[in-house]
Design an enzyme around this catalytic site. Structure first.
Site, short mmCIF file in Angstrom:
data_model
loop_
_atom_site.label_atom_id
_atom_site.label_comp_id
_atom_site.label_asym_id
_atom_site.label_seq_id
_atom_site.Cartn_x
_atom_site.Cartn_y
_atom_site.Cartn_z
CD GLU A 188 1.63 -3.26 -9.14
OE1 GLU A 188 1.41 -3.02 -7.97
OE2 GLU A 188 0.83 -3.06 -10.23
CE LYS A 195 0.37 -7.54 -8.29
NZ LYS A 195 0.73 -6.56 -7.21
CE LYS A 199 3.93 -3.50 -4.91
NZ LYS A 199 3.24 -3.23 -3.88
CB THR A 200 -1.21 -0.21 -8.56
OG1 THR A 200 -0.87 -1.72 -7.81
CG2 THR A 200 -2.05 -0.38 -9.57
CD GLU A 238 -2.63 -1.21 0.14
OE1 GLU A 238 -3.23 -0.28 -0.39
OE2 GLU A 238 -3.17 -2.42 -0.39
CB ALA A 252 2.68 -9.24 -4.71
N GLY A 253 3.37 -6.62 -2.93
CA GLY A 253 3.85 -6.14 -1.47
C GLY A 253 5.50 -5.69 -1.68
CG ASP A 271 -2.63 -4.47 -8.20
OD1 ASP A 271 -3.45 -3.92 -7.66
OD2 ASP A 271 -1.68 -5.04 -7.60
#
Length: 205
Positions: free
Chosen positions: A99, A32, A15-16, A12, A101-102, A43
């Site tokens: 992209e 992704k 990134k997106t 959060e 994840a986290g 995303d």
């Protein structure tokens, strides 16, 4: 053709939005590799809705997991073996934004993390957002990447915190792409504004 991997110092952090801006700036494809949770509004869906160029292709994730958790935990709940060897970069003759994840060391399984799917030819953009502990998280993230030999750039997200940012830039020595401010809304107009602003810097990575 450029391959730019977007990671964050935590979840959060933006990134997106950052990925959508880079995609729009370069009219790049988007991928992704692992999506965990929110499969009706992934995303990939979000990036597709935020860009306005007609060249970009959104590639299918290698793994789509139902639970919004760390990929290793979501895979276990779904009864899926999340094998990093089955994450294959889609073929394209275009630039591509990938992209994560986290954060960087989010586990995929008992052995592999997000860091292990960043290919040697990828350039990495780290999205950093100010919060208590963000200096430590940013320095750790950048240093892991530098130890692995990646070319790293920073993108700040949210309200400016000059002293924090000065420390991060001084201690890491990496290049700064710019800042994505705290906007009221992020839509195609906002994304285009930042794409225009960052394009020259992104093209020179």
């Amino acid at each position: 053709m450029q391959r730019i991997f977007v990671t964050g110092i935590s979840t959060e952090v933006g990134k997106t939005i950052a990925s959508a801006i880079i995609v729009e700036a370069l009219e790049a494809d988007y991928w992704k590799p692992v999506q965990a949770g929110d499969l009706d509004n992934t995303d990939s869906h979000k990036v597709a809705a935020l860009i306005s160029n007609t060249k970009t292709k959104i590639h299918k994730s290698s793994f789509e997991l139902k639970t919004p958790m760390s990929p290793h935990a979501a895979a276990e709940i779904d009864g899926v073996i999340l094998d990093a060897n089955k994450i294959h970069e889609p073929h394209t003759d275009n630039h591509m934004v990938i992209e994560g994840a986290g954060g960087l060391l989010v586990p995929l399984n008992g052995a592999d993390t997000i860091l292990d799917i960043i290919m040697p030819n990828y350039k990495v953009v780290v999205v950093s957002r100010h919060y208590l502990g963000s200096i430590n998280h940013t320095l750790l993230t950048v240093n892991w990447l530098k130890m692995r030999g990646y070319q790293v750039s920073l993108l700040f997200s949210g309200d400016a915190h000059p002293s924090t940012e000065d420390i991060i830039l001084h201690k890491t020595g990496v290049s700064l792409i710019g800042r994505i401010d705290e906007e009221k809304t992020f839509d195609t107009t906002t994304v285009t504004k930042y794409a225009d602003k960052f394009r020259a810097k992104l093209q020179s990575l």
